[in-house]
Enzyme design. Structure first.
Site, PDB file in Angstrom:
ATOM      1  N   VAL A  86     -20.241   0.954  -3.204  1.00 17.14           N
ATOM      2  CA  VAL A  86     -20.428  -0.435  -2.773  1.00 17.14           C
ATOM      3  C   VAL A  86     -21.851  -0.641  -2.254  1.00 17.14           C
ATOM      4  CG1 VAL A  86     -19.671  -2.203  -1.138  1.00 17.14           C
ATOM      5  CG2 VAL A  86     -17.978  -0.741  -2.260  1.00 17.14           C
ATOM      6  N   ALA A  87     -22.302   0.238  -1.370  1.00 18.17           N
ATOM      7  CA  ALA A  87     -23.648   0.100  -0.801  1.00 18.17           C
ATOM      8  C   ALA A  87     -24.712   0.131  -1.902  1.00 18.17           C
ATOM      9  CB  ALA A  87     -23.910   1.217   0.210  1.00 18.17           C
ATOM     10  N   LYS A 113       0.870  -1.180   0.000  1.00 15.58           N
ATOM     11  CA  LYS A 113       0.000   0.000   0.000  1.00 15.58           C
ATOM     12  C   LYS A 113       0.902   1.224   0.000  1.00 15.58           C
ATOM     13  CE  LYS A 113      -4.532   0.934   0.506  1.00 15.58           C
ATOM     14  NZ  LYS A 113      -5.694   0.163   0.081  1.00 15.58           N
ATOM     15  N   GLY A 143     -22.936   4.808  -0.977  1.00 20.59           N
ATOM     16  CA  GLY A 143     -21.986   5.089  -2.054  1.00 20.59           C
ATOM     17  C   GLY A 143     -21.914   3.961  -3.055  1.00 20.59           C
ATOM     18  N   GLY A 145     -24.092   3.707   4.697  1.00 22.44           N
ATOM     19  CA  GLY A 145     -23.459   4.221   3.479  1.00 22.44           C
ATOM     20  C   GLY A 145     -24.388   4.052   2.294  1.00 22.44           C
TER      21      GLY A 145
END
Ligand code: NAD
Length: 349
Positions: free
Chosen positions: A186-187, A81, A184, A182
């Site tokens: 993904v939700a 990362k 967004g 959420g």
């Protein structure tokens, strides 16, 4: 944990690169946790940290998480990362991205980057001008690539169904109540698929308009962000922030299942045990939300098309089943079981 450098989050990371480019103002840390299974892959986060130590902690934790996520998804990738330390004005210039791309390139493919919080597809395009060790780029004509969100949503949806089967003995979400934190990327995907199967949705987002739009589209109800986790529901699905499962919040949960796409949902390892003690079935986050990295991996490695991506995402419920079965047999909580499995896969046990 192995902490020879005195950092509590140091976990025998293979390498840490501190990048400083005065001409562009770039300051970044590239952390490579493990290359045991392949190049250390994981996105780049652009974030304004309170101090350098916070940025280092983030890089150390997130890169280890990517090792676990990639290993558990069966991908030939290690874990890494990068964090770019934003200045106070959060200025991100093409020159800065070019300097970052050059730094990634200097690692000769040992680290592969993609989008993370604060980084867009457009930023990846800038980075790709300096290095080929980057994914999450736009594609055309049905090729694998682009936004990982829909693939994450599919994996989370299938994972919720597996949890419902295990905890409630039901094959369908029809008539079940799902509380989504959420609204967004993904939700949204989870909500559409769950609604198509007849689930009743409660949706909360700090951006109320987002929640209202998703609720209107899926026949759901809008709930305040303060209430969403504590509704009486069949499934609570955290798809917004990390560290939302704490001693305090777990005590107030009113659902037999927690299964959602957000990264790092457990505030501490102890919270995995707290969920188990309350009899709540937990889907370890980096297992259920691996759909996006599965797509990124297939794009980067070029080892298959959309069918391979789908079959790899469809393997997520089976992996969850395995974790839950081992958890039941060993009396260890599912998050600890998943960590142990991942550590074995990357040769750390
Ligand atoms: P997103 O930015 O599209 O959506 C996140 C939503 O959460 C936003 O609408 C935001 O307003 C809302 N939010 C923030 N704080 C909130 C709060 N306290 N209560 C309710 N809502 C809140 O992000 P996303 O891509 O949907 O990602 C959601 C989560 O899933 C993140 O934790 C992310 O790290 C994780 N994740 C995403 C992917 C992916 O492919 N996008 C892959 C793996 C994990």
């Amino acid at each position: 944990m192995n902490t020879p450098w005195g950092y509590p989050d140091f976990d025998a990371h293979e390498a840490l690169h501190f990048v400083n480019d005065e001409s562009t103002g770039l300051r970044a840390i590239i952390a490579m946790h493990s290359t045991h299974l392949g190049p250390a892959a994981g996105g780049t986060r652009f974030w304004h940290y309170a101090d350098d130590a916070e940025a280092l902690t983030d890089a150390l934790r997130l890169s280890r998480g990517m090792s676990y996520k990639n290993a558990m998804a069966g991908l030939p990738l290690g874990g890494g990362k990068a964090v770019v330390l934003a200045n106070k004005s959060r200025t991100k210039t093409p020159e800065m991205l070019a300097a970052f791309g050059a730094a990634v390139n200097g690692l000769c493919g040992k680290y592969v980057t993609a989008e993370d919080v604060g980084m867009s597809v457009a930023d990846m395009i800038e980075i790709s001008k300096q290095t080929k060790f980057v994914a999450g780029l736009p594609v055309e004509g049905g090729a694998v690539g682009g936004d990982p969100g829909p693939h994450t949503s599919l994996g989370v949806f299938l994972g919720i169904k597996a949890a419902v089967k295990r905890a409630l003995g039901k094959d369908s979400l029809n008539g079940l109540h799902i509380a989504l934190q959420g609204a967004g990327s993904v939700a949204g995907g989870v909500a559409r698929q769950a609604a198509a199967e007849g689930a009743k949705l409660s949706i909360a987002d700090v951006d109320r308009t987002r929640a209202e739009n998703l609720a209107a589209e899926t026949g759901g109800s809008v709930v305040t962000p303060d209430d969403i986790l504590f509704l009486e529901a069949d499934v609570v699905s955290p798809c917004a922030l990390g560290a939302i499962l704490t001693e305090q919040s777990i005590a107030r949960l009113n659902s037999p299942i927690v299964a959602g796409g957000a990264n790092n949902q457990l505030a501490t390892a102890e919270d995995g045990r707290r969920l188990q003690a309350r009899g709540i079935l937990y889907a370890p986050d980096y297992v259920i939300n691996a759909g996006g990295i599965i797509n990124v991996s297939t794009e980067y490695l070029g080892d298959g098309g959309p069918d391979l991506v789908r079959s790899r995402v469809e393997a997520i419920p089976g992996r969850l089943e395995q974790i839950w079965s081992e958890s039941a047999a060993s009396q260890q909580d599912p998050a600890s079981v998943a960590d142990a499995m991942a550590q074995k896969l990357i040769g750390r046990r």
